[in-house]
Design a protein around this motif. Structure first.
Motif, PDB file in Angstrom:
ATOM      1  N   CYS A  16     112.781  55.887 120.919  1.00 38.71           N
ATOM      2  CA  CYS A  16     111.890  57.205 120.512  1.00 38.71           C
ATOM      3  C   CYS A  16     112.935  58.083 119.871  1.00 38.71           C
ATOM      4  O   CYS A  16     114.063  58.317 120.269  1.00 38.71           O
ATOM      5  CB  CYS A  16     111.476  57.736 121.758  1.00 38.71           C
ATOM      6  N   GLN A 151     111.545  51.154 129.461  1.00 38.00           N
ATOM      7  CA  GLN A 151     110.681  51.965 128.617  1.00 38.00           C
ATOM      8  C   GLN A 151     110.731  53.226 128.466  1.00 38.00           C
ATOM      9  O   GLN A 151     110.937  53.960 129.460  1.00 38.00           O
ATOM     10  CB  GLN A 151     109.065  51.427 128.944  1.00 38.00           C
ATOM     11  N   ASN A 152     110.436  54.031 127.223  1.00 34.14           N
ATOM     12  CA  ASN A 152     110.387  55.326 127.232  1.00 34.14           C
ATOM     13  C   ASN A 152     108.694  55.520 126.985  1.00 34.14           C
ATOM     14  O   ASN A 152     108.215  55.068 125.831  1.00 34.14           O
ATOM     15  CB  ASN A 152     111.157  55.698 125.973  1.00 34.14           C
ATOM     16  N   ASP A 153     108.281  56.538 127.759  1.00 30.55           N
ATOM     17  CA  ASP A 153     106.863  56.816 127.768  1.00 30.55           C
ATOM     18  C   ASP A 153     106.222  57.652 126.438  1.00 30.55           C
ATOM     19  O   ASP A 153     105.267  57.489 125.829  1.00 30.55           O
ATOM     20  CB  ASP A 153     106.563  57.497 128.857  1.00 30.55           C
ATOM     21  N   ASP A 154     107.484  58.156 125.859  1.00 29.38           N
ATOM     22  CA  ASP A 154     107.249  58.945 124.514  1.00 29.38           C
ATOM     23  C   ASP A 154     107.253  58.182 123.171  1.00 29.38           C
ATOM     24  O   ASP A 154     106.599  58.596 122.312  1.00 29.38           O
ATOM     25  CB  ASP A 154     108.310  60.153 124.432  1.00 29.38           C
ATOM     26  N   SER A 158     106.975  50.351 121.659  1.00 29.27           N
ATOM     27  CA  SER A 158     108.072  49.793 122.436  1.00 29.27           C
ATOM     28  C   SER A 158     108.506  48.303 122.662  1.00 29.27           C
ATOM     29  O   SER A 158     107.675  47.597 122.460  1.00 29.27           O
ATOM     30  CB  SER A 158     108.048  50.375 124.097  1.00 29.27           C
ATOM     31  N   ASP A 260     114.268  62.666 133.799  1.00 27.11           N
ATOM     32  CA  ASP A 260     113.594  62.347 132.404  1.00 27.11           C
ATOM     33  C   ASP A 260     114.647  61.187 131.927  1.00 27.11           C
ATOM     34  O   ASP A 260     115.679  61.169 131.830  1.00 27.11           O
ATOM     35  CB  ASP A 260     114.356  63.491 131.356  1.00 27.11           C
ATOM     36  N   PRO A 261     113.895  59.893 131.720  1.00 25.56           N
ATOM     37  CA  PRO A 261     112.496  59.736 132.214  1.00 25.56           C
ATOM     38  C   PRO A 261     112.090  59.749 133.544  1.00 25.56           C
ATOM     39  O   PRO A 261     112.884  59.601 134.253  1.00 25.56           O
ATOM     40  CB  PRO A 261     112.612  58.446 131.255  1.00 25.56           C
ATOM     41  N   LYS A 264     107.990  55.971 138.136  1.00 26.06           N
ATOM     42  CA  LYS A 264     106.636  55.348 137.920  1.00 26.06           C
ATOM     43  C   LYS A 264     106.086  54.839 139.070  1.00 26.06           C
ATOM     44  O   LYS A 264     106.923  54.084 139.671  1.00 26.06           O
ATOM     45  CB  LYS A 264     106.554  54.330 136.590  1.00 26.06           C
ATOM     46  N   GLN A 267     100.126  53.738 137.026  1.00 24.79           N
ATOM     47  CA  GLN A 267     100.124  54.502 135.991  1.00 24.79           C
ATOM     48  C   GLN A 267     100.350  56.006 136.247  1.00 24.79           C
ATOM     49  O   GLN A 267     100.250  56.824 135.215  1.00 24.79           O
ATOM     50  CB  GLN A 267      98.519  54.615 135.824  1.00 24.79           C
ATOM     51  N   ARG A 269     103.027  59.056 136.845  1.00 26.00           N
ATOM     52  CA  ARG A 269     104.708  59.440 136.384  1.00 26.00           C
ATOM     53  C   ARG A 269     105.011  60.417 137.295  1.00 26.00           C
ATOM     54  O   ARG A 269     104.344  61.658 137.309  1.00 26.00           O
ATOM     55  CB  ARG A 269     104.749  59.594 135.134  1.00 26.00           C
ATOM     56  N   HIS A 271     107.701  63.412 137.160  1.00 25.27           N
ATOM     57  CA  HIS A 271     108.679  63.946 136.433  1.00 25.27           C
ATOM     58  C   HIS A 271     109.548  64.762 137.411  1.00 25.27           C
ATOM     59  O   HIS A 271     110.534  65.258 137.059  1.00 25.27           O
ATOM     60  CB  HIS A 271     108.048  64.826 135.390  1.00 25.27           C
TER      61      HIS A 271
END
Length: 597
Positions: A16, A151-154, A158, A260-261, A264, A267, A269, A271
């Motif tokens: 990303c 994985q990067n959610d942003d 991916s 960050d990240p 999980k 579904q 997240r 933070h």
């Protein structure tokens, strides 16, 4: 040339392109993430090689460090290449060369390991590079290697996994090329394996986010949350910030870990990790290090034996092992004498902490807002109530966070804090003095009919002279326009009772007559002031309402419960208490008898 600075640069983070600011000085290169505020520094002595590289049609810098880590920064113009090349030559003694990539499109070639980077070369040029610290797992087959990636959610797209076919090689001898390839990948991959003893273990810690009780085990490269249902392994490199915040009740303390990240669960997240400690709980730990190891690794900042309140011991260990400073509340002290403000976010109640460089809200959901993200703040009325207000924070991204139901007493403290931090207040006018001193009182506010009636009745009782000339109004504003709505309420109130002049009637008729009276007073000749009417001493007083009968009996109690309250505010407080009173039959019966009188 002392430094170069670029504001619109993106860094490649797990596929990303993350926006931020890049600053190059003689000592180091600094990148500040605009989204998270995380600052990353690369010392000039760490550079092994720096190249120009064309990334997605835009020029970027490929920085390969001596420890094998690869960084890419993208967003430089073609005209800036010469200036950057001169800067690296003069400051770091590094020649900037352009790294050419293979454009053949072949899917066979040579795999090379250099530091923590796997490069796939086609001919003499590189087709692609893989930072091995992005690899989450590597499995071997008969002639095949499968690599899975974090994985990067942003990231909009991916890369999940990649497979390499490794043909058999007779020259390899007893060495299996597949196992050797896998071992080289696993040596640099960020795969978390629980091996060895934990540095510290905290049992049955109350966690608000994710909810439950967890055993916290801290290792050198990660820490583990072990619960009855779920188990989380969190790399130390993902920890962004640490917060230690005292609860408003002065008996508990929040310990907040920003990630960050995020971690999980399905579904969902997370933070932030929010732990809640009782300040009375204490613990003692002995770290599995020798005195020499503590001096070498942690520069003597950690002691072998630690004891004290559990939140302090955990904060000390996390601070030095993760190498992140622990942020506490700033200089702000609210009306209650604590650094927290009670409020609500959406449907959940929580606490808002003004910090030195931002705000943090705990706990549902936890929100951290940095000052540099804020476009403006706004003080708004709280749903028609005069006892509370809303605090709105608008971000530069356009997002608005509203913290509601804040007590009116907190306003002055919060306003002074916002002013000291030089934040833009959206609803501040040319002169905010009156707004600050009396929040919630403005000319355009729709009046409360019930409150107006209570005030009027209180004035009749407390005033010795019922004439208009001698009555006082503390809310009187000479420059304020007269409200038509207030006039309607006043008229309805006078018409609902026996009019002394015998002009009682419906509300519309009374309003019409009042307007006629106003019209009559406007003439070319100055009108003579009428003398004061003679008061009939034998005339009975008008009937007392149920509320006033109740207020007369409870006036002293209200004064005791609200020390220092003004006489004019007793009726206002009483009105709110009367509104919440369920059984009013006793006072309504007394009012009925007084009306018959």
């Amino acid at each position: 040339m002392d430094f170069l600075e670029y504001s619109d640069i993106t860094a490649e983070v797990k596929g990303c392109m993350t926006p931020g600011k890049l600053k190059m000085t003689d000592q180091n290169i600094i990148f500040k993430n605009s989204k998270t505020g995380k600052v990353e520094q690369i010392a000039a002595t760490d550079f092994e090689m720096v190249n120009f590289q064309n990334i997605s049609g835009v020029w970027g810098l490929r920085m390969f460090l001596k420890n094998g880590i690869l960084h890419r920064f993208v967003g430089f113009k073609d005209s800036e290449k010469e200036k950057i090349a001169k800067f690296f030559k003069s400051s770091y003694k590094i020649d900037m060369l352009e790294k050419e990539l293979s454009m053949k499109g072949w899917n066979w070639g040579t795999a090379k390991f250099e530091g923590s980077v796997l490069s796939f070369d086609v001919g003499s040029n590189t087709a692609f590079e893989i930072p091995l610290n992005h690899v989450s797992q590597c499995t071997a087959g008969k002639n095949e290697i499968t690599m899975e990636f974090h994985q990067n959610d942003d990231a909009p797209v991916s890369l999940m996994e990649m497979r390499f076919f490794i043909p058999s090689n007779e020259l390899a001898g007893d060495v299996d090329p597949v196992e050797a390839f896998q071992q080289r990948v696993m040596d640099k991959a960020s795969v978390i394996n629980v091996s060895g003893d934990a540095i510290a273990i905290f049992r049955e810690i109350h966690c608000l986010t994710p909810r439950g009780r967890y055993d916290i085990k801290i290792f050198n490269t990660f820490f583990q949350l072990h619960g009855k249902t779920f188990d989380y392994k969190i790399p130390i490199t993902t920890v962004l910030r640490l917060f230690l915040l005292p609860h408003k009740d002065s008996r508990q303390t929040f310990f907040v870990v920003s990630l960050d990240p995020p971690i999980k669960q399905g579904q969902t997240r997370y933070h932030f990790l929010v732990f809640l400690f009782n300040q009375e709980d204490e613990t003692s730990l002995e770290l599995p290090f020798t005195e020499e190891e503590l001096k070498e690794k942690y520069e003597g900042k950690l002691e072998k034996e630690l004891s004290g309140p559990t939140f302090e011991v955990m904060g000390t260990i996390m601070k030095h092992i993760i190498n992140r400073k622990v942020t506490g509340p700033g200089n702000f002290v609210g009306h209650s004498g604590t650094p927290a403000i009670s409020c609500s976010f959406k449907a959940a109640a929580g606490l808002l902490y003004p910090l030195e460089r931002g705000f943090i809200y705990v706990h549902k959901p936890p929100i951290h807002i940095r000052f540099e993200e804020i476009a403006s703040v706004n003080f708004a009325r709280g749903g028609g109530s005069t006892r509370s207000f809303d605090f709105e924070i608008e971000l530069k991204s356009g997002t608005v966070h509203t913290f509601s139901s804040i007590e009116k007493e907190e306003y002055a403290k919060l306003f002074d804090f916002i002013t000291s931090k030089k934040l833009n207040i959206k609803n501040r006018g040319k002169s905010d003095k009156g707004y600050k001193e009396d929040f919630g009182d403005s000319d355009d506010e729709a009046p409360d009919a019930y409150l107006e009636r209570v005030k009027a009745e209180a004035k009749e009782r407390d005033s010795d002279d019922v004439s208009d000339e001698s009555s006082t109004d503390e809310d009187f504003k000479p420059n304020a326009e007269e409200s038509d709505v207030a006039e309607e309420y006043d008229t309805n109130h006078s018409s609902s009772s026996d009019d002394e002049d015998g002009e009682g009637g419906s509300g519309d008729e009374a309003k019409h007559k009042k307007k006629e009276k106003k019209t009559k007073t406007i003439s070319e000749k100055p009108s003579k002031r009428r003398g004061k009417k003679d008061k009939d001493e034998n005339k009975p007083k008008r009937a007392t309402t149920a509320f006033m009968l109740w207020l007369n009996d409870n006036r002293e109690r209200i004064k005791k419960e609200n020390e220092g309250v003004k006489v004019t505010e007793i009726a206002k407080i009483g009105g709110e208490m009367w509104r919440e009173l369920k059984d009013k039959s006793e006072w309504e019966e007394k009012a009925k008898k007084d009306k018959e009188r």
